[in-house]
Motif scaffolding. Structure first.
Motif: not given
Length: 507
Positions: A179, A215-216, A223, A264, A266
């Motif tokens: 990450a 966005r990780i 993501a 992230c 998400s």
């Protein structure tokens, strides 16, 4: 067949694993679950289908088990009735049969959204139902997850539960590393440095951002996939920490994974994390009400009920920061269903449910239909009967873990953590997963929970994992007394155990 550079490396590591033993193999498999954007092999003859590292590693791990009769027998013993392994076996076999027969029986009877493959890219297309490459590949993935479940469960029953737990802790640390590497390479315009682990022919969404937040994706193609894995690892490590598992850095790893889940961006990760956090909170409150809570449980309750609300109110006093966070929440949660992606996913689900009706409730076969919810995908692909079998497996797993109040504190801690990690994955998948294979990580955690539920094999006690040095607590010299059955070992190996210098390799 094209073998990628990472595939060559994994093949060498797999061969070493076969010789080194299953303790090493478990670490190898757990690490491979992180390589979601990689392909060890690419099969042009199957429209460019990818063989992911985790499934590639399973080939070597399965071979290692086959060469060790004791472990093979232990793995097979985990599949007997009425344990959860029996229901998982039944679900897998039924799913494979649907992939072989239902696309042919109902060919042309319904319109489906399915994965169209070519050598360059995979796309979702609306087509009449017919047999496809996805039926074969998804069936193979299901069989791979089944083998993974059986291997981990058998290894756990032979005394390896703590070893698998430490392997997952190490995997969590590597997940955090990926990450950080993802964010660092994106910030420095050097994302090509990660191309060796992003070589699959999936659509890669590794360079996106929302409201200024990167966005990780880590080592995954997007993501949502990163959030799914990070949530499972976060839940597992968090429960180990709360229950006092003897390992270092659990608090730091859980905190870092929590930050990664927030960053992230998400929607699935946010929703599933909220549900999972609530489940763990209820667990801690129940501990407090039963008067068997520790300071760790009290701290978790205080953080959830007091520290987090206080943090939110503090941020609200900083207009610029609050506006950025509000915009992020608005983009990822509030208006998600109104976005093009959200509308497309709702169409997938609507058509999948329509296909269920048009196939008389039998489904279209594994790999035939793409949906945007695990539950919808279950119904559309394996029908009502397959869905019932899966939830019987899940019910059996949870019930058997909760009913067993035996074993050492370590094995009970690992069993409960694995069960909650499995529930977290089903929760996340139910929100947005497109297929019914929950992946090797789910098979690992479910197998670990099943190992606790079934208990050690007769004559076998749980082993301490001296051969697993990562994150282990230091012990005084000469104090190691492994709690394993060593009947049948050579005198030399008995002496090694007695002196505290022995390393047990599960065979």
């Amino acid at each position: 067949m094209t073998i990628e550079p990472i595939g060559i490396f994994l093949a060498l590591a797999g061969i070493y694993t076969m010789a080194a033993g299953l303790s090493v193999g478990v670490y190898f498999l757990c690490m491979c679950t992180l390589l979601g954007a990689a392909a060890a092999l690419i099969l042009p003859s199957l429209s460019g289908a990818n063989i992911q590292p985790s499934h590639f590693a399973l080939v070597f791990l399965t071979a290692a088990v086959a060469l060790r009769p004791k472990t093979l027998a232990a793995s097979l013993s985990c599949l007997s009735y009425p344990g959860p392994g029996f229901w998982f076996t039944l679900f897998t076999l039924y799913s494979v049969l649907t992939a072989l027969f239902l696309p042919r029986i109902f060919a042309g009877a319904t319109i489906v959204y399915s994965l169209a493959r070519n050598n360059e890219m995979h796309r979702i297309l609306s087509t009449p139902l017919s047999p496809s490459t996805s039926n074969l590949t998804q069936a193979i993935y299901m069989l791979g997850s089944f083998c993974c479940f059986a291997i981990v469960a058998g290894f756990g029953r032979l005394g390896g539960m703590a070893i698998v737990a430490r392997a997952l802790i190490a995997t969590s640390a590597v997940c955090i590393f990926f990450a950080v590497a993802d964010v660092a390479t994106y910030s420095t315009n050097s994302s090509d440095l990660l191309s060796i682990i992003r070589n699959a022919n999936y659509r890669m969404l590794n360079d996106g951002d929302i409201e200024g937040f990167k966005r990780i994706v880590g080592s995954f193609p997007e993501a949502g996939a990163f959030g799914y894995t990070a949530l499972a690892l976060f839940t597992f490590v968090l429960m180990l920490g709360l229950e006092g598992f003897p390992a270092r850095f659990l608090g730091a790893i859980a905190s870092a994974l929590a930050v990664a889940l927030v960053l992230c961006t998400s929607t699935t990760a946010y929703a599933a994390s909220a549900i999972t956090t609530l489940i763990v909170l209820i667990f801690c409150i129940a501990r407090i009400l039963r008067n068997n809570a520790t300071s760790r449980h009290l701290v978790y309750v205080a953080v959830c009920l007091f520290a987090l609300p206080l943090l939110v109110m503090t941020v609200m006093l900083i207009p610029a920061m609050w506006e950025s966070i509000s915009n992020l929440v608005h983009a990822t949660v509030t208006t998600k269903l109104e976005s093009q992606s959200g509308e497309e996913r709702m169409r997938w689900n609507a058509q999948a449910l329509n296909s269920l009706l048009e196939t008389n409730g039998m489904g279209a076969g594994v790999g035939s239909i793409r949906a945007s919810s695990f539950v919808v995908a279950l119904l559309a692909n394996v029908g009502i009967l397959g869905t019932i079998i899966f939830f019987l497996f899940l019910l059996s797993l949870v019930r058997s873990v909760l009913r067993r109040n035996a074993g050492s504190g370590v094995e009970q801690t690992v069993g409960f953590a694995a069960m909650l990690a499995s529930i977290a994955q089903v929760t996340a998948a139910s929100i947005s997963a497109g297929a019914i294979d929950l992946g090797p990580l789910f098979a690992i955690t479910a197998g670990l929970a099943a190992a606790y539920a079934l208990g050690p094999l007769p004559g076998q006690t749980q082993a301490t994992d001296k051969d697993s040095l990562l994150f282990a607590l230091p012990q005084p010299r000469g104090s190691f007394r492994p709690n394993v059955a060593i009947n049948g070992l050579s005198n030399l190996r008995r002496e090694a155990f007695a002196s505290g210098n022995g390393v047990y390799r599960h065979e």
